[in-house]
Design a protein around this motif. Structure first.
Motif, PDB file in Angstrom:
ATOM      1  N   LEU A 502       0.838  -1.187   0.000  1.00 48.84           N
ATOM      2  CA  LEU A 502       0.000   0.000   0.000  1.00 48.84           C
ATOM      3  C   LEU A 502       0.877   1.241   0.000  1.00 48.84           C
ATOM      4  O   LEU A 502       1.798   1.380   0.818  1.00 48.84           O
ATOM      5  N   ASP A 503       0.572   2.160  -0.901  1.00 46.29           N
ATOM      6  CA  ASP A 503       1.364   3.366  -1.087  1.00 46.29           C
ATOM      7  C   ASP A 503       1.396   4.206   0.188  1.00 46.29           C
ATOM      8  O   ASP A 503       0.366   4.433   0.836  1.00 46.29           O
ATOM      9  N   ARG A 504       2.579   4.686   0.541  1.00 43.82           N
ATOM     10  CA  ARG A 504       2.740   5.490   1.756  1.00 43.82           C
ATOM     11  C   ARG A 504       1.913   6.774   1.709  1.00 43.82           C
ATOM     12  O   ARG A 504       1.528   7.317   2.753  1.00 43.82           O
ATOM     13  N   ASP A 505       1.605   7.258   0.508  1.00 42.45           N
ATOM     14  CA  ASP A 505       0.819   8.489   0.401  1.00 42.45           C
ATOM     15  C   ASP A 505      -0.597   8.316   0.933  1.00 42.45           C
ATOM     16  O   ASP A 505      -1.279   9.307   1.229  1.00 42.45           O
ATOM     17  N   LEU A 506      -1.070   7.066   1.052  1.00 41.43           N
ATOM     18  CA  LEU A 506      -2.398   6.839   1.623  1.00 41.43           C
ATOM     19  C   LEU A 506      -2.466   7.268   3.078  1.00 41.43           C
ATOM     20  O   LEU A 506      -3.556   7.495   3.620  1.00 41.43           O
ATOM     21  N   LEU A 507      -1.303   7.390   3.719  1.00 44.55           N
ATOM     22  CA  LEU A 507      -1.257   7.723   5.141  1.00 44.55           C
ATOM     23  C   LEU A 507      -0.984   9.197   5.402  1.00 44.55           C
ATOM     24  O   LEU A 507      -0.908   9.605   6.567  1.00 44.55           O
ATOM     25  N   LEU A 508      -0.848   9.999   4.349  1.00 42.29           N
ATOM     26  CA  LEU A 508      -0.441  11.383   4.536  1.00 42.29           C
ATOM     27  C   LEU A 508      -1.430  12.184   5.380  1.00 42.29           C
ATOM     28  O   LEU A 508      -1.040  13.082   6.128  1.00 42.29           O
ATOM     29  N   GLU A 509      -2.721  11.875   5.255  1.00 38.68           N
ATOM     30  CA  GLU A 509      -3.735  12.648   5.974  1.00 38.68           C
ATOM     31  C   GLU A 509      -4.366  11.868   7.113  1.00 38.68           C
ATOM     32  O   GLU A 509      -5.449  12.209   7.583  1.00 38.68           O
ATOM     33  N   ILE A 510      -3.691  10.837   7.589  1.00 41.40           N
ATOM     34  CA  ILE A 510      -4.294  10.004   8.620  1.00 41.40           C
ATOM     35  C   ILE A 510      -4.456  10.751   9.937  1.00 41.40           C
ATOM     36  O   ILE A 510      -5.380  10.465  10.720  1.00 41.40           O
ATOM     37  N   ASP A 511      -3.579  11.734  10.201  1.00 36.96           N
ATOM     38  CA  ASP A 511      -3.722  12.511  11.431  1.00 36.96           C
ATOM     39  C   ASP A 511      -4.889  13.488  11.337  1.00 36.96           C
ATOM     40  O   ASP A 511      -5.631  13.677  12.303  1.00 36.96           O
ATOM     41  N   ALA A 512      -5.069  14.108  10.161  1.00 36.81           N
ATOM     42  CA  ALA A 512      -6.150  15.086   9.985  1.00 36.81           C
ATOM     43  C   ALA A 512      -7.480  14.416   9.699  1.00 36.81           C
ATOM     44  O   ALA A 512      -8.538  14.908  10.120  1.00 36.81           O
ATOM     45  N   LYS A 513      -7.458  13.295   8.967  1.00 32.44           N
ATOM     46  CA  LYS A 513      -8.687  12.595   8.589  1.00 32.44           C
ATOM     47  C   LYS A 513      -8.539  11.108   8.917  1.00 32.44           C
ATOM     48  O   LYS A 513      -8.432  10.257   8.031  1.00 32.44           O
ATOM     49  N   PRO A 514      -8.543  10.766  10.194  1.00 33.72           N
ATOM     50  CA  PRO A 514      -8.263   9.366  10.561  1.00 33.72           C
ATOM     51  C   PRO A 514      -9.312   8.381  10.049  1.00 33.72           C
ATOM     52  O   PRO A 514      -8.953   7.285   9.601  1.00 33.72           O
ATOM     53  N   ILE A 515     -10.599   8.736  10.115  1.00 32.92           N
ATOM     54  CA  ILE A 515     -11.635   7.788   9.698  1.00 32.92           C
ATOM     55  C   ILE A 515     -11.509   7.479   8.209  1.00 32.92           C
ATOM     56  O   ILE A 515     -11.554   6.310   7.786  1.00 32.92           O
ATOM     57  N   LEU A 520      -9.680   3.640   3.807  1.00 29.91           N
ATOM     58  CA  LEU A 520      -8.866   3.293   2.643  1.00 29.91           C
ATOM     59  C   LEU A 520      -7.996   2.073   2.924  1.00 29.91           C
ATOM     60  O   LEU A 520      -7.911   1.143   2.118  1.00 29.91           O
ATOM     61  N   ILE A 521      -7.339   2.082   4.086  1.00 26.93           N
ATOM     62  CA  ILE A 521      -6.460   0.960   4.424  1.00 26.93           C
ATOM     63  C   ILE A 521      -7.261  -0.333   4.529  1.00 26.93           C
ATOM     64  O   ILE A 521      -6.854  -1.385   4.019  1.00 26.93           O
ATOM     65  N   ALA A 522      -8.418  -0.254   5.184  1.00 25.84           N
ATOM     66  CA  ALA A 522      -9.234  -1.451   5.345  1.00 25.84           C
ATOM     67  C   ALA A 522      -9.715  -1.984   4.003  1.00 25.84           C
ATOM     68  O   ALA A 522      -9.731  -3.202   3.763  1.00 25.84           O
ATOM     69  N   THR A 523     -10.119  -1.076   3.105  1.00 30.44           N
ATOM     70  CA  THR A 523     -10.623  -1.499   1.797  1.00 30.44           C
ATOM     71  C   THR A 523      -9.541  -2.193   0.987  1.00 30.44           C
ATOM     72  O   THR A 523      -9.769  -3.251   0.380  1.00 30.44           O
ATOM     73  N   LEU A 524      -8.345  -1.615   0.968  1.00 34.30           N
ATOM     74  CA  LEU A 524      -7.265  -2.207   0.184  1.00 34.30           C
ATOM     75  C   LEU A 524      -6.739  -3.486   0.829  1.00 34.30           C
ATOM     76  O   LEU A 524      -6.304  -4.410   0.129  1.00 34.30           O
ATOM     77  N   THR A 525      -6.785  -3.547   2.161  1.00 34.35           N
ATOM     78  CA  THR A 525      -6.389  -4.783   2.832  1.00 34.35           C
ATOM     79  C   THR A 525      -7.365  -5.903   2.488  1.00 34.35           C
ATOM     80  O   THR A 525      -6.965  -7.049   2.237  1.00 34.35           O
ATOM     81  N   VAL A 551      -4.183  -3.890  13.329  1.00 34.33           N
ATOM     82  CA  VAL A 551      -5.567  -4.156  13.716  1.00 34.33           C
ATOM     83  C   VAL A 551      -6.432  -4.432  12.496  1.00 34.33           C
ATOM     84  O   VAL A 551      -7.302  -5.313  12.508  1.00 34.33           O
ATOM     85  N   LEU A 552      -6.215  -3.698  11.412  1.00 34.94           N
ATOM     86  CA  LEU A 552      -7.045  -3.832  10.220  1.00 34.94           C
ATOM     87  C   LEU A 552      -6.650  -5.026   9.353  1.00 34.94           C
ATOM     88  O   LEU A 552      -7.215  -5.225   8.287  1.00 34.94           O
ATOM     89  N   GLY A 553      -5.660  -5.799   9.765  1.00 37.56           N
ATOM     90  CA  GLY A 553      -5.384  -7.074   9.117  1.00 37.56           C
ATOM     91  C   GLY A 553      -4.258  -7.091   8.122  1.00 37.56           C
ATOM     92  O   GLY A 553      -4.094  -8.083   7.392  1.00 37.56           O
ATOM     93  N   ALA A 554      -3.464  -6.023   8.039  1.00 41.07           N
ATOM     94  CA  ALA A 554      -2.323  -6.047   7.129  1.00 41.07           C
ATOM     95  C   ALA A 554      -1.330  -7.115   7.576  1.00 41.07           C
ATOM     96  O   ALA A 554      -1.117  -7.332   8.774  1.00 41.07           O
ATOM     97  N   SER A 555      -0.727  -7.786   6.610  1.00 38.30           N
ATOM     98  CA  SER A 555       0.199  -8.879   6.930  1.00 38.30           C
ATOM     99  C   SER A 555       1.523  -8.359   7.475  1.00 38.30           C
ATOM    100  O   SER A 555       2.090  -8.936   8.407  1.00 38.30           O
ATOM    101  N   ALA A 556       2.020  -7.284   6.868  1.00 41.88           N
ATOM    102  CA  ALA A 556       3.359  -6.807   7.205  1.00 41.88           C
ATOM    103  C   ALA A 556       3.418  -5.301   7.023  1.00 41.88           C
ATOM    104  O   ALA A 556       2.531  -4.685   6.415  1.00 41.88           O
ATOM    105  N   GLY A 557       4.473  -4.694   7.562  1.00 40.24           N
ATOM    106  CA  GLY A 557       4.628  -3.248   7.436  1.00 40.24           C
ATOM    107  C   GLY A 557       6.078  -2.848   7.493  1.00 40.24           C
ATOM    108  O   GLY A 557       6.930  -3.581   8.016  1.00 40.24           O
ATOM    109  N   GLN A 558       6.350  -1.672   6.935  1.00 38.67           N
ATOM    110  CA  GLN A 558       7.701  -1.129   6.999  1.00 38.67           C
ATOM    111  C   GLN A 558       7.613   0.375   7.159  1.00 38.67           C
ATOM    112  O   GLN A 558       6.643   1.005   6.738  1.00 38.67           O
TER     113      GLN A 558
END
Length: 669
Positions: A502-515, A520-525, A551-558
């Motif tokens: 999953l592209d790191r840019d998907l997380l750019l607004e997670i602090d301002a728009k967490p829901i 997005l993360i859940a859908t792509l997972t 928590v949302l079920g991703a297998s791995a992360g970096q």
């Protein structure tokens, strides 16, 4: 032994020979001196030679004028050493017609180890070779006109640059057909393609035998004229090219007149590599098109380079990438350093988010300058051509696999992922590079994962064939930067990926728009689950984001929360000392608690398990002063009778505020 017993009845050797000739895949058998003792019906069908015509002779009679001398030497060397041989060779039938032969030779030995016979299998592989040639042609030629494409242009210029030139120059001209859009509007795309083909044929007829013509895209062509002695010769050659449009074309029975404009760059005056020459010629083309009403000025030469300290001439960039941020000299210096020993592979660990253990590492290319400065890829990559990227992939893969082999001596056995540009798949040798390097370093194919960027074009038969060959090797494939482009679903369904990132840019607004970000993360997972592939989340920079991904079920992360990229030699010690900061079945951040709660709230479901075992209980207990009514609302969600939607929404809003407050606290100095 020439007979065997079956049901007590002896079987004659002649019957065995006939059965063997009719059914065996073995084409022929020779003695140790390579005299033919037996040929099968399959051999006769392929070559046209009958047994009585060839027994006692040497099968070198199948070789002819087109047989590769290198293949001949390899066969002779193998047989002299009593070794096996397997390869492809061009042979000739009895009637003189050539055929590609998939040849396999095996030595038979007696009990003492001496070679007594050679057994040979021959297969007519003309169809396979024809397909490979077709794929090779597609990789280097434009499908509309049949002319060479940009990759072929780069290879031509690289080869020309390596050859001695003396005082002579080469001219590269970028050609653009004037008002081609009007032709497409009148006749449609089929009529436009017809014009492109006719124009290409006319230009090719006007060029010399050693000159080069390519089509890049749209109505843009490139000519390369070698052996230019002076400006007068250049003027004569270019003036002759204009004859290509001085006679109307015929499209669907109607005459059509067009003109063209051209910008010209000289090698070595204006540059020596493909990207620089194209850029300079493009700038000259821009000027030529600006004055296209004057037919005596239908082409322009690139402006001479500015002396140091003077303002640079205006240039038009032909690349959509940030190539304009690099000067020609700096790009050239980076390229020379990169391929002159400056490449270093930094490794970033990828963690299993369930166990906290190392999953594998991603190898990331870095350019290290003479003074020790480390240049990231987004700085030096824009200055590389497709051919350069091919070479970078080979070097990077070799270093990465070499690191894996070296770590084994320190007790670390893991996998590595390496980035592979889809353009490199257009090179038919790509799978062979991978197979050769795996064998060289003794690495099992399943320990290598190749990451393909989702945002780059990959829709040709050549690339699909390369993917099939890589999968046949046993190599893993990952779709990188999922979510940054638009071809995700089609590419996932078309190609055999083992994992998605999953592209790191998907997380750019997670602090301002967490829901929204969690959704997005859940859908792509879930998309990864549906396709049966592992999901890796990039850009994990904080405990909250890492917890949410787990928590949302991703297998791995970096990401930097676990580790920054490091020199390869530092990886074994890092693995020895690393302890995952994630606690299984627990959340310690607002974002982690929000992710856990949100995944049930969105389906209107109460929390599972008991209240005491719920991860959110632990988080609320750690924040008693702020939690207030949220502890009671959370308890309602565990009653199991109703989902208590109002309580769930209040808790979600409060957890979102907590996540945003924690993010703000991290950002303060």
């Amino acid at each position: 032994m020439n007979t065997f017993l079956r049901l007590g009845q002896p079987v004659e050797a002649s019957l065995l020979a006939r059965a063997f000739a009719a059914t065996s895949r073995v084409s022929l058998i020779t003695d140790a001196q390579e005299n033919i003792l037996h040929v099968s019906d399959a051999f006769t069908a392929i070559t046209g030679y009958r047994a009585e015509e060839i027994l006692g002779t040497n099968c070198r009679l199948l070789q002819g004028p087109g047989t590769d001398p290198t293949a001949r030497v390899a066969i002779r060397s193998a047989l002299r050493g009593g070794d096996s041989f397997e390869g492809d060779i061009l042979n000739y039938r009895k009637d003189g017609s050539p055929f590609w032969n998939g040849l396999s030779i095996t030595a038979l030995r007696d009990e003492g180890g001496a070679v007594t016979h050679f057994v040979s299998v021959q297969r007519d592989i003309n169809t396979r070779m024809a397909l490979q040639e077709q794929l090779r042609f597609q990789a280097t030629h434009d499908p509309v006109t049949g002319l060479p494409n940009r990759r072929a242009l780069e290879e031509h210029l690289a080869a020309a640059q390596a050859a001695p030139r003396g005082d002579r120059s080469a001219a590269l001209g970028v050609i653009d057909i004037d008002d081609f859009r009007l032709v497409n509007n009148r006749f449609g795309s089929l009529g436009g393609d017809d014009l492109l083909r006719q124009f290409g044929r006319r230009l090719g007829a006007l060029l010399g035998e050693d000159d080069f013509l390519a089509r890049l895209n749209g109505d843009e062509f490139v000519v390369v004229v070698d052996e230019i002695d002076d400006e007068d010769q250049l003027n004569r050659v270019l003036a002759g090219l204009h004859r290509a449009v001085e006679t109307p074309f015929v499209i669907e029975g109607a005459p059509v007149s067009v003109g063209f404009s051209m910008g010209v760059a000289l090698c070595p005056r204006d540059g020596t590599d493909c990207a620089t020459l194209l850029r300079e010629a493009d700038a000259a083309l821009y000027e030529a098109k600006a004055g296209k009403g004057d037919r005596e000025k239908w082409w322009r030469s690139a402006r001479p380079r500015q002396a140091p300290g003077t303002a640079p001439a205006q240039s038009v960039d032909r690349e959509t990438r940030a190539q304009g941020t690099l000067t020609d000299d700096l790009a050239r210096a980076y390229r020379e350093r990169l391929f002159g020993g400056g490449l270093r592979m930094y490794m970033q660990p990828i963690l299993d988010l369930r166990s906290g253990a190392l999953s594998h590492v991603e190898a990331l290319a870095r350019l290290v300058l003479d003074d020790g400065t480390v240049v990231p890829p987004d700085v030096f990559l824009p200055g590389l051509s497709d051919v350069d990227e091919d070479e970078l992939f080979r070097l990077a893969l070799g270093e990465a696999l070499g690191s894996l082999a070296g770590w084994e001596g320190q007790g670390l056995v893991t996998r590595v992922s390496v980035n592979l540009a889809p353009s490199t798949l257009l090179n038919l040798d790509c799978p062979d590079w991978v197979g050769t390097l795996l064998a060289l370093h003794g690495i099992a194919p399943e320990r290598l994962e190749l990451e393909l960027l989702e945002t780059q074009t990959m829709d040709s038969a050549v690339q699909a064939n390369a993917v099939d060959r890589l999968k046949a090797l046993g190599v893993r494939l990952a779709l990188d930067d999922l979510g940054s482009g638009y071809g995700s679903l089609k590419r996932l369904s078309d190609l055999p990926f083992d994992s998605i990132k999953l592209d790191r840019d998907l997380l750019l607004e997670i602090d301002a728009k967490p829901i929204e970000s969690l959704s997005l993360i859940a859908t792509l997972t879930q998309l990864g689950r549906d396709f049966g592939v592992r999901v890796v989340v990039e850009g994990l920079e904080s405990a909250g984001v890492a917890e949410a991904a787990a928590v949302l079920g991703a297998s791995a992360g970096q990401g930097y929360y676990f580790s920054a990229p490091m020199p390869a030699e530092a990886v074994p010690d890092w693995v020895t000392g690393f302890r995952s900061p994630l606690v299984p079945d627990a959340v310690r951040t607002g974002l982690g608690a929000l992710a856990y709660h949100w995944q049930f709230l969105r389906w209107g479901s109460p929390h599972p398990h008991t209240l005491a075992d719920c991860p959110v209980t632990g988080y609320l207990a750690a924040h008693p002063a702020a939690a207030g009514d949220q502890i009671h609302r959370h308890a309602q969600l565990h009653e199991g009778v109703t989902a208590h939607p109002a309580a769930g929404r209040f808790l979600q809003d409060w957890l979102a505020e907590q996540a945003q407050a924690e993010a703000a606290g991290r950002s303060r100095p």
